[in-house]
Design a protein around this motif. Sequence first.
Motif, short mmCIF file in Angstrom:
data_model
loop_
_atom_site.label_atom_id
_atom_site.label_comp_id
_atom_site.label_asym_id
_atom_site.label_seq_id
_atom_site.Cartn_x
_atom_site.Cartn_y
_atom_site.Cartn_z
N ALA A 21 0.83 -1.22 0.00
CA ALA A 21 0.00 0.00 0.00
C ALA A 21 0.85 1.25 0.00
CB ALA A 21 -0.93 -0.01 1.21
N SER A 22 1.95 1.23 0.73
CA SER A 22 2.86 2.38 0.78
C SER A 22 4.24 1.90 1.19
CB SER A 22 2.36 3.44 1.78
OG SER A 22 2.33 2.91 3.11
N ALA A 23 5.25 2.73 0.96
CA ALA A 23 6.62 2.32 1.26
C ALA A 23 7.47 3.53 1.62
CB ALA A 23 7.23 1.58 0.07
N GLN A 24 8.48 3.27 2.43
CA GLN A 24 9.46 4.29 2.82
C GLN A 24 10.83 3.63 2.85
OE1 GLN A 24 7.32 5.16 6.56
NE2 GLN A 24 7.26 7.30 5.91
N TRP A 25 11.85 4.47 2.90
CA TRP A 25 13.19 3.94 3.05
C TRP A 25 14.01 4.86 3.93
CZ3 TRP A 25 17.99 5.91 1.33
CH2 TRP A 25 17.92 7.08 0.56
N GLU A 26 15.14 4.35 4.41
CA GLU A 26 15.95 5.09 5.37
C GLU A 26 17.42 4.80 5.12
OE1 GLU A 26 15.83 5.84 10.22
OE2 GLU A 26 15.15 3.93 9.40
N THR A 27 18.24 5.81 5.26
CA THR A 27 19.68 5.61 5.13
C THR A 27 20.22 4.92 6.37
OG1 THR A 27 20.24 7.72 6.18
CG2 THR A 27 19.89 7.73 3.78
N PHE A 28 21.41 4.34 6.23
CA PHE A 28 22.03 3.71 7.39
C PHE A 28 22.31 4.75 8.48
CE2 PHE A 28 25.84 2.68 9.82
CZ PHE A 28 25.45 1.47 10.38
N ASN A 29 22.76 5.92 8.10
CA ASN A 29 23.07 6.95 9.08
C ASN A 29 21.85 7.32 9.91
OD1 ASN A 29 24.89 9.15 10.19
ND2 ASN A 29 23.24 10.39 9.34
N SER A 30 20.72 7.50 9.25
CA SER A 30 19.49 7.83 9.96
C SER A 30 19.10 6.70 10.90
CB SER A 30 18.36 8.09 8.97
OG SER A 30 17.10 8.16 9.62
N TRP A 31 19.11 5.48 10.38
CA TRP A 31 18.72 4.34 11.19
C TRP A 31 19.68 4.10 12.34
CZ3 TRP A 31 21.47 -0.28 11.71
CH2 TRP A 31 20.77 -1.33 12.32
N ASN A 32 20.96 4.17 12.07
CA ASN A 32 21.97 3.89 13.07
C ASN A 32 21.95 4.88 14.23
OD1 ASN A 32 24.27 2.25 13.90
ND2 ASN A 32 25.54 4.04 13.46
N ASN A 33 21.54 6.12 13.93
CA ASN A 33 21.50 7.16 14.96
C ASN A 33 20.09 7.45 15.47
OD1 ASN A 33 24.40 8.22 15.09
ND2 ASN A 33 24.00 8.27 12.88
N GLY A 34 19.14 6.60 15.08
CA GLY A 34 17.78 6.75 15.58
C GLY A 34 17.09 8.02 15.12
N LEU A 35 17.49 8.56 13.97
CA LEU A 35 16.93 9.83 13.50
C LEU A 35 15.55 9.67 12.88
CD1 LEU A 35 20.15 11.33 11.84
CD2 LEU A 35 19.30 11.66 14.18
N GLN A 36 15.24 8.48 12.42
CA GLN A 36 13.94 8.18 11.80
C GLN A 36 13.62 9.15 10.65
OE1 GLN A 36 10.69 7.15 14.47
NE2 GLN A 36 12.13 6.99 16.18
N GLN A 37 14.63 9.42 9.85
CA GLN A 37 14.44 10.29 8.69
C GLN A 37 13.97 9.44 7.51
OE1 GLN A 37 18.37 12.04 8.44
NE2 GLN A 37 17.84 13.69 9.85
N LEU A 38 12.71 9.03 7.61
CA LEU A 38 12.13 8.16 6.59
C LEU A 38 11.78 8.97 5.35
CD1 LEU A 38 9.78 5.99 8.83
CD2 LEU A 38 12.15 5.57 8.18
N GLN A 39 12.11 8.41 4.21
CA GLN A 39 11.86 9.07 2.94
C GLN A 39 10.86 8.26 2.13
OE1 GLN A 39 15.52 10.69 1.09
NE2 GLN A 39 16.62 9.71 2.78
N PRO A 40 9.99 8.94 1.38
CA PRO A 40 8.98 8.21 0.61
C PRO A 40 9.60 7.34 -0.47
CG PRO A 40 9.02 10.52 -0.03
CD PRO A 40 9.91 10.40 1.17
N LEU A 41 8.98 6.20 -0.68
CA LEU A 41 9.40 5.27 -1.73
C LEU A 41 8.17 4.98 -2.58
CD1 LEU A 41 11.35 3.28 -3.09
CD2 LEU A 41 10.81 1.63 -1.29
#
Length: 323
Positions: free
Chosen positions: A220-240
């Motif tokens: 239904a929907s999708a997002q993605w995240e860089t390793f840097n965001s994920w590794n540092n808990g930034l939750q900077q999810l980007q639309p996919l």
Amino acid sequence: MNEEQFKQNYKKAVDHMKTNEQMKKRVEQSLNTQHQGPKRQRKPLYIAASVVIAASIGLAAPSVWQKFNGPAAPTPQVAEVTPGASFEPIVIPKMELPDSQGKGAMADMMQLVVYGGSVYTQSPTLLEGANALNLRGEKLGTTTGGINELSGQEKYTELASNIGEADIYAVNGYDKDFRIMSYTEIDGQVYAQLFDKNNGITIGTGTDLIGKLHLEGNIASAQWETFNSWNNGLQQLQPLAVDEALDSFISSLNAAKPIATSPELEENLYGKEDRKIIYLTLEDKTQVPLVLFGEGLVRYGNVPVFLEVEKGAFQSFWNSLSE
């Protein structure tokens, strides 16, 4: 409702539980693990070390094991995976229960439920409580709790668990030989957790694992995240975008070659920052995370197999995930 309000309400519900300390503990653990978004990954947790002696020992076909478990264990290179090709299958043995002295069991490291004589472990796929009722199928029983890191084989009886007492249900749309669900209501609030059985299976292509998640035509929907965001808990999810490119990648993932994990392979892969994470929300409201490695490999949770996607399909999709 923001995260802080959710936590306050959650804790309030827990404080009202005067008669079931095991459930209180399970709910508190769920609060810490499920409702705070993606987190920094711990050192890879092998199934063999978390519950039973099974995952990273003796599961690979000899050629695969020798390739990645030799003295020098080179960094994996992406091979040309031919669409429609057949590969030597990888067998993930059924999880063996601990012996009578509890040797080899470290059940407190991962949530688990024993059902149908098999061990189901906490699924990487997330399900919010508000969406759980629509997926709740037939009731399969109620867990008894009581399993811990010292438990011997006699404790691993039907519906034993380390999550306390909880009702267990089939999951609508999924084979109960693969997935079941715990479902609990506290003061009108629903708490649900999916459990997958990723042992006692043979993976010949990606579809033997990914196919069970029902991704194709169901995103239904999708997002993605860089390793840097994920590794540092930034939750900077980007639309996919859910488009032909994503559909093509999922098709390639189903046709992917399975590669057995090993400590050396995991050290090579997880020692780098060349990773991206995609989050696929399905029509049934479950959210499936997949980790993509720059070497052309994909992994679902802690299942002891990496999927090697055809080089061109992987690189095209990988390149599309740019900031």
